[in-house]
Design a protein around this motif. Structure first.
Motif, PDB file in Angstrom:
ATOM      1  N   LYS A  78       0.841  -1.206   0.000  1.00  0.00           N
ATOM      2  CA  LYS A  78       0.000   0.000   0.000  1.00  0.00           C
ATOM      3  C   LYS A  78       0.877   1.257   0.000  1.00  0.00           C
ATOM      4  CE  LYS A  78      -3.620   2.099   2.859  1.00  0.00           C
ATOM      5  NZ  LYS A  78      -4.408   1.947   4.086  1.00  0.00           N
ATOM      6  N   VAL A  79       1.918   1.249   0.821  1.00  0.00           N
ATOM      7  CA  VAL A  79       2.835   2.390   0.888  1.00  0.00           C
ATOM      8  C   VAL A  79       3.548   2.568  -0.455  1.00  0.00           C
ATOM      9  CG1 VAL A  79       4.960   3.265   1.967  1.00  0.00           C
ATOM     10  CG2 VAL A  79       3.132   2.297   3.392  1.00  0.00           C
ATOM     11  N   TRP A  80       4.041   1.475  -1.023  1.00  0.00           N
ATOM     12  CA  TRP A  80       4.757   1.569  -2.300  1.00  0.00           C
ATOM     13  C   TRP A  80       3.840   2.047  -3.417  1.00  0.00           C
ATOM     14  CZ3 TRP A  80       7.011  -3.960  -1.408  1.00  0.00           C
ATOM     15  CH2 TRP A  80       7.933  -3.922  -0.363  1.00  0.00           C
ATOM     16  N   ALA A  81       2.585   1.622  -3.393  1.00  0.00           N
ATOM     17  CA  ALA A  81       1.627   2.093  -4.402  1.00  0.00           C
ATOM     18  C   ALA A  81       1.431   3.606  -4.284  1.00  0.00           C
ATOM     19  CB  ALA A  81       0.301   1.356  -4.260  1.00  0.00           C
ATOM     20  N   ILE A 123       9.724   2.558  -8.408  1.00  0.00           N
ATOM     21  CA  ILE A 123       8.797   3.032  -7.379  1.00  0.00           C
ATOM     22  C   ILE A 123       9.593   4.096  -6.628  1.00  0.00           C
ATOM     23  CG2 ILE A 123       7.481   2.465  -5.321  1.00  0.00           C
ATOM     24  CD1 ILE A 123       7.013  -0.320  -6.448  1.00  0.00           C
ATOM     25  N   PRO A 124       9.285   5.374  -6.884  1.00  0.00           N
ATOM     26  CA  PRO A 124      10.199   6.481  -6.549  1.00  0.00           C
ATOM     27  C   PRO A 124      10.230   6.911  -5.083  1.00  0.00           C
ATOM     28  CG  PRO A 124       8.222   7.346  -7.539  1.00  0.00           C
ATOM     29  CD  PRO A 124       8.097   5.845  -7.595  1.00  0.00           C
ATOM     30  N   CYS A 125      10.757   6.072  -4.222  1.00  0.00           N
ATOM     31  CA  CYS A 125      10.877   6.435  -2.808  1.00  0.00           C
ATOM     32  C   CYS A 125      11.901   7.555  -2.597  1.00  0.00           C
ATOM     33  CB  CYS A 125      11.198   5.219  -1.949  1.00  0.00           C
ATOM     34  SG  CYS A 125      12.669   4.323  -2.436  1.00  0.00           S
ATOM     35  N   HIS A 126      12.765   7.777  -3.590  1.00  0.00           N
ATOM     36  CA  HIS A 126      13.739   8.869  -3.472  1.00  0.00           C
ATOM     37  C   HIS A 126      13.060  10.239  -3.484  1.00  0.00           C
ATOM     38  CE1 HIS A 126      13.261   8.206  -7.844  1.00  0.00           C
ATOM     39  NE2 HIS A 126      13.498   9.500  -7.957  1.00  0.00           N
TER      40      HIS A 126
END
Length: 161
Positions: A78-81, A123-126
């Motif tokens: 869910k967080v990654w989405a 998946i742009p966590c940066h």
């Protein structure tokens, strides 16, 4: 599960996946990957990923159109989405991400899930920064987060005349 290695401007990327999607993309700390591994034929199921990453690093791609299949908990997925909703060259904060997920008190859990993201860049966590604008937390190191953000939003030199 197939694996390939791809040389990027920020190091060697290790890409894993199969016909169900890309499972992980990470930048290796170690540049001791043999030329033999780098020169292996890219498995068909990973070819689109390599092509799109190449376009991203050349500045020709702002988003990815790949089937992804990351492994994680329901919460992590869910967080990654939610990360996919952060536009190219923009940033969000961990607090904003927590609010968007419906629980402002989950900020630490959201940050921890971001840190477990197996699909760096795709998946742009940066693009998630601290509420004070600081470049906090990135599994690949702050230098890499800074590089990726600068790559997506390069400073344009203004002409004086």
């Amino acid at each position: 599960m197939e694996t390939t290695y791809y040389k990027t401007p920020i190091g060697i990327a290790k890409i894993t996946g199969d016909n169900n999607g890309i499972q992980s993309v990470s930048i290796l700390d170690d540049d001791k990957i043999s030329l033999e591994l780098l020169n292996q034929k890219v498995p068909q199921c990973l070819q689109d990923c390599v092509t799109q990453l190449d376009e991203y690093f050349k500045g020709e791609r702002a988003g990815f159109n790949l089937t992804v299949n990351p492994k994680g908990t329901v919460f992590q997925l869910k967080v990654w989405a939610s990360l996919l909703k952060i536009p190219y060259a923009k940033t969000s904060t961990y607090l904003q991400q927590s609010k968007a997920l419906g629980d402002v008190k989950a900020i630490r859990a959201v940050a921890a899930a971001n840190g477990k993201n197996p699909l760096w860049i795709i998946i742009p966590c940066h693009r998630v920064i601290g509420s004070d604008g600081s470049l906090t937390g990135y599994a690949g190191g702050i230098w890499l987060k800074k590089w990726l953000l600068a790559h997506e939003n390069p400073v344009k030199q203004h002409t004086l005349f």
